[in-house]
Design an enzyme around this catalytic site. Structure first.
Site, PDB file in Angstrom:
ATOM      1  N   SER A  79       0.832  -1.193   0.000  1.00  0.00           N
ATOM      2  CA  SER A  79       0.000   0.000   0.000  1.00  0.00           C
ATOM      3  C   SER A  79       0.881   1.263   0.000  1.00  0.00           C
ATOM      4  O   SER A  79       1.698   1.423  -0.897  1.00  0.00           O
ATOM      5  CB  SER A  79      -0.948  -0.050   1.197  1.00  0.00           C
TER       6      SER A  79
ATOM      7  N   ASP B 269      -9.138  -3.866  -5.836  1.00  0.00           N
ATOM      8  CA  ASP B 269      -8.588  -3.330  -4.594  1.00  0.00           C
ATOM      9  C   ASP B 269      -9.249  -1.974  -4.322  1.00  0.00           C
ATOM     10  O   ASP B 269      -9.164  -1.073  -5.154  1.00  0.00           O
ATOM     11  CB  ASP B 269      -7.073  -3.169  -4.733  1.00  0.00           C
TER      12      ASP B 269
ATOM     13  N   HIS C 231      -7.605  -5.735  -0.494  1.00  0.00           N
ATOM     14  CA  HIS C 231      -6.454  -4.857  -0.509  1.00  0.00           C
ATOM     15  C   HIS C 231      -5.162  -5.651  -0.417  1.00  0.00           C
ATOM     16  O   HIS C 231      -4.942  -6.380   0.552  1.00  0.00           O
ATOM     17  CB  HIS C 231      -6.555  -3.874   0.653  1.00  0.00           C
TER      18      HIS C 231
END
Length: 524
Positions: free
Chosen positions: A239, A466, A494
């Site tokens: 991320s 996502d 995610h």
């Protein structure tokens, strides 16, 4: 991470690895408080004969040679882990500005060691020292055999020298506040709330507040590389951690080793584009949830998928005017209701908890499960304290990295475009320009090439649905990096490594352990 517009901020809060997985384990078992204490350190020194000596000051910027050559004192801590504290400068531009501490935790290689692997779970504001505690259940055996896996709390985060803003009571109020963004009065209240927050951060953090940008954190990683004894940095970032890794590659392409960036962010996007992209990502994830819910039994959402989406929006709209009561003395504001919904969209395994929360809100007009989920999202303990400073670090880092316009007309035009693209949740990704409008420090100047020319292959992973880091961002990062190699996970949720399938696991571990990059365009 994500932040709704009811409190101004860029919508990247809690875009970090581990939150959704922990939610599945915790929420499906109990709705009690979910924040466990992180085991403390003891003072048992590690056998220095088994520790790798640092490489010294090689590659250190002028004035920082001693920091690059420092010796870490590793001590045994918390069930087989080793902990240490590194010293870093407050500012990488000024050796005389003072120093800060960086907290480290590692698990040693179980086989023949190749070197160290630094990891970052995202955020910004996620704790790497907490994340490393899940390495044994998240990472493959081959990776654990080959590397000392090292988690660190970046500058400003948690156990490192941290950003401090409000006390727990003030933070609780700030996180719960909701504003009517349709009115000028509501926007002015938002602006003032953001300004008060920024002032508190400046007063309680000091000069570090101006040096917690991603570039500075990437420079810390190069120092850690040297201190850990590695000629090149091997790194696994999720991320926001992909932005940190790509920044490192841009700053130090000749020192980049094997980098894997999972749940990637596009480094070319402006802040307003990030908000719109995430709004669409969460809209799509919510639609997938609604469709799945309606295909099962006992779903509180009736009619078509579009009808179900409108019913979710109805839950959020009602919370603005009439916050949901709970069995305690707190209520669920619109802000908290959105947190509670959004956190479950990071993993399809959390969808049953969302169904429970929506059923309570729709059938009984109560918000116990929504409040539980919002508290989980915000790292709030049952006693009103907070287990992390992720909110503070998130604000500070994002405000130094980039900002969107705080002009009201511009923001309203951007909001209209976002809400057209994401009619159910778009409101909660708008007006982010107010977050940093009164931030006391300027945006850090980018001083590197985002294409990272000369770096070895960099594996970039994107998940097709996502919500927090949309797939198109991974495509953008892979295209931007001169040596980017895109790997696609066709699925929900995610990030991908450690939560998807063997195809992704093999691609990651073949590269990190063996140096074999996946074929461009691999889809798993």
């Amino acid at each position: 991470m994500i932040f709704p517009s009811s409190r101004p901020s860029l919508p990247l809060r809690r875009a970090r690895r581990g939150a959704a997985a922990a939610l599945v384990v915790t929420a499906l078992v109990t709705l009690a408080a979910c924040d466990a204490d992180v085991p403390g350190k003891d003072v048992t020194p590690v056998d220095e004969a088994t520790s790798q000596a640092p490489t010294g000051a090689s590659g250190a910027p002028a004035g920082f040679e001693d920091l690059y050559a420092q010796d870490l004192e590793w001590t045994s801590c918390s069930s087989g882990f080793e902990c240490a504290t590194a010293t870093a400068p407050v500012s990488w531009d000024d050796p005389e500005a003072g120093t800060i501490e960086l907290d480290l935790k590692r698990t040693r290689a179980t086989g023949e060691k190749q070197g160290s692997l630094l990891i970052n779970p995202g955020g910004p504001g996620g704790s790497g020292t907490t994340f490393v505690e899940s390495a044994a259940t998240t990472f493959g055996d081959r990776l654990l055999e080959a590397f000392d896996v090292v988690g660190f709390d970046p500058r400003g985060v948690r156990a490192s020298t941290e950003v401090v803003c409000y006390d727990d009571e003030g933070k609780d109020e700030y996180l719960s506040a909701a504003f009517d963004v349709e009115t000028d009065e509501g926007l002015e209240e938002m602006r003032q709330a953001a300004a008060d927050w920024a002032q508190a951060c400046a007063e309680n953090t000091g000069d570090l507040l101006g040096s917690v940008d991603t570039q500075s954190a990437a420079k810390d990683m190069d120092m850690l590389r040297a201190v850990l004894g590695d000629d090149q940095l091997n790194y696994l970032g999720f991320s926001y951690g992909t932005d940190l890794g790509a920044t490192y590659a841009g700053l130090f392409p000749d020192r980049a080793g094997r980098l894997v960036l999972d749940g990637a962010m596009d480094p070319t996007l402006e802040a307003a584009d990030v908000s719109k992209g995430q709004a669409v990502g969460f809209e799509n994830a919510l639609r997938a949830y609604v469709e799945d819910c309606q295909a099962g039994q006992e779903c509180p959402l009736t009619g078509s998928v579009d009808d179900g989406m409108q019913q979710v929006r109805g839950v959020l709209d009602r919370a603005l005017d009439r916050p949901y009561p709970t069995s305690g003395d707190r209520v669920v504001t619109q802000t908290l209701a959105f947190y509670g919904i959004a956190v479950t969209l990071y993993s399809e395994q959390s969808w049953p908890v969302l169904t429970q929360a929506l059923d309570e809100a729709i059938s009984a007009a109560t918000g116990d499960t929504l409040l539980y989920l919002a508290d989980f999202y915000n790292d709030r303990n049952a006693d009103g304290s907070f287990s992390t400073n992720s909110t503070e670090a998130f604000s500070a880092i994002n405000c130094l990295d980039s900002r969107s316009s705080d002009d009201v007309e511009t923001m309203r035009a951007e909001a209209a475009a976002i809400e057209e693209a994401a009619p159910t949740v778009g409101t909660f990704f708008s007006y982010g320009g107010l977050t940093c409008a009164d931030w006391p420090y300027p945006v850090a100047e980018r001083d590197y090439d985002v294409t990272a020319p000369g770096a070895p292959p960099i594996v970039v992973i994107g998940t097709t649905n996502d919500p927090a880091t949309p797939y198109v961002w991974a495509q953008g990062m892979a295209d931007t990096l001169a040596s980017g190699v895109l790997v696609t996970y066709d699925g929900e949720g995610h990030t991908a490594y450690g939560r998807s399938n063997d195809c992704i696991a093999d691609a990651v571990e073949d590269y990190l352990v063996d140096g074999t990059a996946p074929e461009e365009g691999l889809t798993c």
